[in-house]
Write an enzyme that holds these catalytic residues in place. Structure first.
Site, PDB file in Angstrom:
ATOM      1  N   GLU A 139      -9.098 -10.878  -7.155  1.00 45.28           N
ATOM      2  CA  GLU A 139      -8.205  -9.724  -7.016  1.00 45.28           C
ATOM      3  C   GLU A 139      -7.075  -9.728  -8.054  1.00 45.28           C
ATOM      4  O   GLU A 139      -6.700  -8.670  -8.561  1.00 45.28           O
ATOM      5  CB  GLU A 139      -7.622  -9.693  -5.596  1.00 45.28           C
ATOM      6  CG  GLU A 139      -8.701  -9.403  -4.546  1.00 45.28           C
ATOM      7  CD  GLU A 139      -8.240  -9.634  -3.107  1.00 45.28           C
ATOM      8  OE1 GLU A 139      -7.068 -10.024  -2.910  1.00 45.28           O
ATOM      9  OE2 GLU A 139      -9.054  -9.420  -2.185  1.00 45.28           O
ATOM     10  N   HIS A 147      -1.561  -5.486   1.616  1.00 42.01           N
ATOM     11  CA  HIS A 147      -2.785  -6.267   1.426  1.00 42.01           C
ATOM     12  C   HIS A 147      -2.390  -7.634   0.889  1.00 42.01           C
ATOM     13  O   HIS A 147      -1.483  -7.736   0.059  1.00 42.01           O
ATOM     14  CB  HIS A 147      -3.707  -5.595   0.402  1.00 42.01           C
ATOM     15  CG  HIS A 147      -4.777  -6.531  -0.086  1.00 42.01           C
ATOM     16  ND1 HIS A 147      -5.966  -6.700   0.586  1.00 42.01           N
ATOM     17  CD2 HIS A 147      -4.808  -7.397  -1.132  1.00 42.01           C
ATOM     18  CE1 HIS A 147      -6.684  -7.636  -0.033  1.00 42.01           C
ATOM     19  NE2 HIS A 147      -6.004  -8.073  -1.091  1.00 42.01           N
ATOM     20  N   ASN A 176      -1.432  -0.302   7.427  1.00 40.61           N
ATOM     21  CA  ASN A 176      -0.796  -1.581   7.776  1.00 40.61           C
ATOM     22  C   ASN A 176       0.030  -2.140   6.623  1.00 40.61           C
ATOM     23  O   ASN A 176       0.265  -3.340   6.552  1.00 40.61           O
ATOM     24  CB  ASN A 176      -1.837  -2.581   8.281  1.00 40.61           C
ATOM     25  CG  ASN A 176      -2.966  -2.775   7.294  1.00 40.61           C
ATOM     26  OD1 ASN A 176      -2.863  -2.350   6.142  1.00 40.61           O
ATOM     27  ND2 ASN A 176      -4.031  -3.422   7.716  1.00 40.61           N
ATOM     28  N   TYR A 222     -11.805  -3.094  -3.167  1.00 44.95           N
ATOM     29  CA  TYR A 222     -12.572  -3.101  -1.921  1.00 44.95           C
ATOM     30  C   TYR A 222     -14.043  -3.120  -2.316  1.00 44.95           C
ATOM     31  O   TYR A 222     -14.724  -2.102  -2.271  1.00 44.95           O
ATOM     32  CB  TYR A 222     -12.221  -1.884  -1.065  1.00 44.95           C
ATOM     33  CG  TYR A 222     -10.798  -1.920  -0.541  1.00 44.95           C
ATOM     34  CD1 TYR A 222     -10.395  -2.910   0.344  1.00 44.95           C
ATOM     35  CD2 TYR A 222      -9.860  -0.967  -0.931  1.00 44.95           C
ATOM     36  CE1 TYR A 222      -9.086  -2.967   0.826  1.00 44.95           C
ATOM     37  CE2 TYR A 222      -8.543  -1.015  -0.445  1.00 44.95           C
ATOM     38  CZ  TYR A 222      -8.178  -2.021   0.430  1.00 44.95           C
ATOM     39  OH  TYR A 222      -6.886  -2.072   0.901  1.00 44.95           O
ATOM     40  N   LYS A 261       0.841  -1.199   0.000  1.00 45.56           N
ATOM     41  CA  LYS A 261       0.000   0.000   0.000  1.00 45.56           C
ATOM     42  C   LYS A 261       0.880   1.255   0.000  1.00 45.56           C
ATOM     43  O   LYS A 261       2.102   1.168   0.229  1.00 45.56           O
ATOM     44  CB  LYS A 261      -0.911  -0.035   1.226  1.00 45.56           C
ATOM     45  CG  LYS A 261      -1.887  -1.225   1.265  1.00 45.56           C
ATOM     46  CD  LYS A 261      -2.774  -1.154   2.519  1.00 45.56           C
ATOM     47  CE  LYS A 261      -3.645  -2.380   2.686  1.00 45.56           C
ATOM     48  NZ  LYS A 261      -4.493  -2.308   3.906  1.00 45.56           N
TER      49      LYS A 261
HETATM   50  N1  UDP Z   1      -9.470  -1.580   8.179  1.00 49.27           N
HETATM   51  C1  UDP Z   1      -9.584  -0.495   9.032  1.00 49.27           C
HETATM   52  N2  UDP Z   1     -10.356  -0.604  10.144  1.00 49.27           N
HETATM   53  C2  UDP Z   1     -11.046  -1.751  10.438  1.00 49.27           C
HETATM   54  C3  UDP Z   1     -10.918  -2.858   9.567  1.00 49.27           C
HETATM   55  C4  UDP Z   1     -10.139  -2.729   8.439  1.00 49.27           C
HETATM   56  O1  UDP Z   1      -8.978   0.542   8.791  1.00 49.27           O
HETATM   57  O2  UDP Z   1     -11.754  -1.772  11.458  1.00 49.27           O
HETATM   58  C5  UDP Z   1      -8.661  -1.452   6.951  1.00 49.27           C
HETATM   59  C6  UDP Z   1      -7.230  -1.986   7.080  1.00 49.27           C
HETATM   60  O3  UDP Z   1      -6.374  -1.144   6.325  1.00 49.27           O
HETATM   61  C7  UDP Z   1      -7.347  -3.355   6.450  1.00 49.27           C
HETATM   62  C8  UDP Z   1      -8.378  -3.109   5.359  1.00 49.27           C
HETATM   63  O4  UDP Z   1      -9.289  -2.190   5.946  1.00 49.27           O
HETATM   64  O5  UDP Z   1      -6.117  -3.821   5.937  1.00 49.27           O
HETATM   65  C9  UDP Z   1      -9.139  -4.346   4.899  1.00 49.27           C
HETATM   66  O6  UDP Z   1      -9.746  -4.952   6.015  1.00 49.27           O
HETATM   67  P1  UDP Z   1      -9.673  -6.522   6.210  1.00 49.27           P
HETATM   68  O7  UDP Z   1     -10.649  -6.857   7.286  1.00 49.27           O
HETATM   69  O8  UDP Z   1      -9.828  -7.208   4.908  1.00 49.27           O
HETATM   70  O9  UDP Z   1      -8.195  -6.715   6.826  1.00 49.27           O
HETATM   71  P2  UDP Z   1      -6.899  -7.442   6.226  1.00 49.27           P
HETATM   72  O10 UDP Z   1      -7.380  -8.605   5.395  1.00 49.27           O
HETATM   73  O11 UDP Z   1      -6.153  -6.420   5.431  1.00 49.27           O
HETATM   74  O12 UDP Z   1      -6.110  -7.877   7.436  1.00 49.27           O
HETATM   75 MG    MG Z   2      -8.753  -8.542   3.769  1.00 49.90          MG
END
Ligand code: UDP
Ligand code: MG
Length: 194
Positions: A169, A158, A155, A54, A14
């Protein structure tokens, strides 16, 4: 049936990872693990691509909203907002975030690569992601800090979370002719059958 070594996953570094110059560091972890890079590009995501990535998917929106709610509950902070509406807000923030500056996207191939890459990246929130994971080693952002700033959690990375999402994706980020086939030198060793 495809060989187990042909499993593929999408990884996107990212904008925060690119801006912090962590591309090589992160990429090398996957190379050293034994995974093969079969596609790679620097991509400045458009709003349209971000919206496809997304996706406006009810189940995902709720699961994203639940993560925020659980983190607040764990801290004893009251929050009566519906998970879906939190998810919708975060989706908008994510679309802005991932398209704000260039990303580096790649497709990795190898045995159980989807699961292993998820283990290597660590939990969603860097402040609680385990040391040794990418998010745990290179970040400290939290749900609280992100919420207070009106942005998604930074974070760094992805990665697809299932066979279906990987397929979906990869097709969003890469054309078929941008994926390549070649042999790693350690392939015979890693995949030799006795
Ligand atoms: N995210 C966030 N707040 C939340 C949950 C998700 O900002 O409460 C963001 C975070 O950057 C995350 C992305 O949304 O990487 C996608 O969420 P997902 O639950 O798919 O998490 P991941 O698979 O990236 O761990
Ligand atoms: Mg995810």
């Amino acid at each position: 049936m495809k060989h187990l070594k042909e499993e593929k996953t999408l990884v996107v570094l990212k904008p925060d990872a690119v801006q912090r110059a962590l591309v090589g560091e992160i990429l090398s972890r996957f190379e050293r693990t034994g995974f093969k890079i079969v596609g790679m590009k620097m991509a400045y995501a458009s709003k349209e691509l971000a919206g496809e990535h997304y996706a406006d998917d009810e189940e995902w929106l709720i699961s994203v909203g639940e993560k925020t709610k659980q983190s607040y509950a764990a801290k004893g902070i009251a929050n009566d907002e519906e998970p879906k509406s939190i998810g919708q807000r975060i989706r908008q923030q994510l679309m802005d975030f991932i398209s704000m500056s260039p990303t580096v996207a790649f497709v990795l191939e190898g045995n159980d690569v989807i699961n292993k890459v998820r283990v290597m990246i660590g939990g969603t929130a860097p402040n609680s992601a385990l040391p040794g994971t990418i998010r745990g080693d290179f970040g400290f952002d939290s749900y609280g800090l992100a919420d207070a700033a009106g942005r998604p959690i930074q974070n760094l990375i992805h990665a697809s979370d299932s066979v279906e999402s990987a397929k979906r994706e990869i097709a969003i980020w890469f054309k078929e002719d941008e994926l390549h086939s070649y042999e790693r030198v350690d392939e015979a060793l890693n995949y030799r059958i006795a």
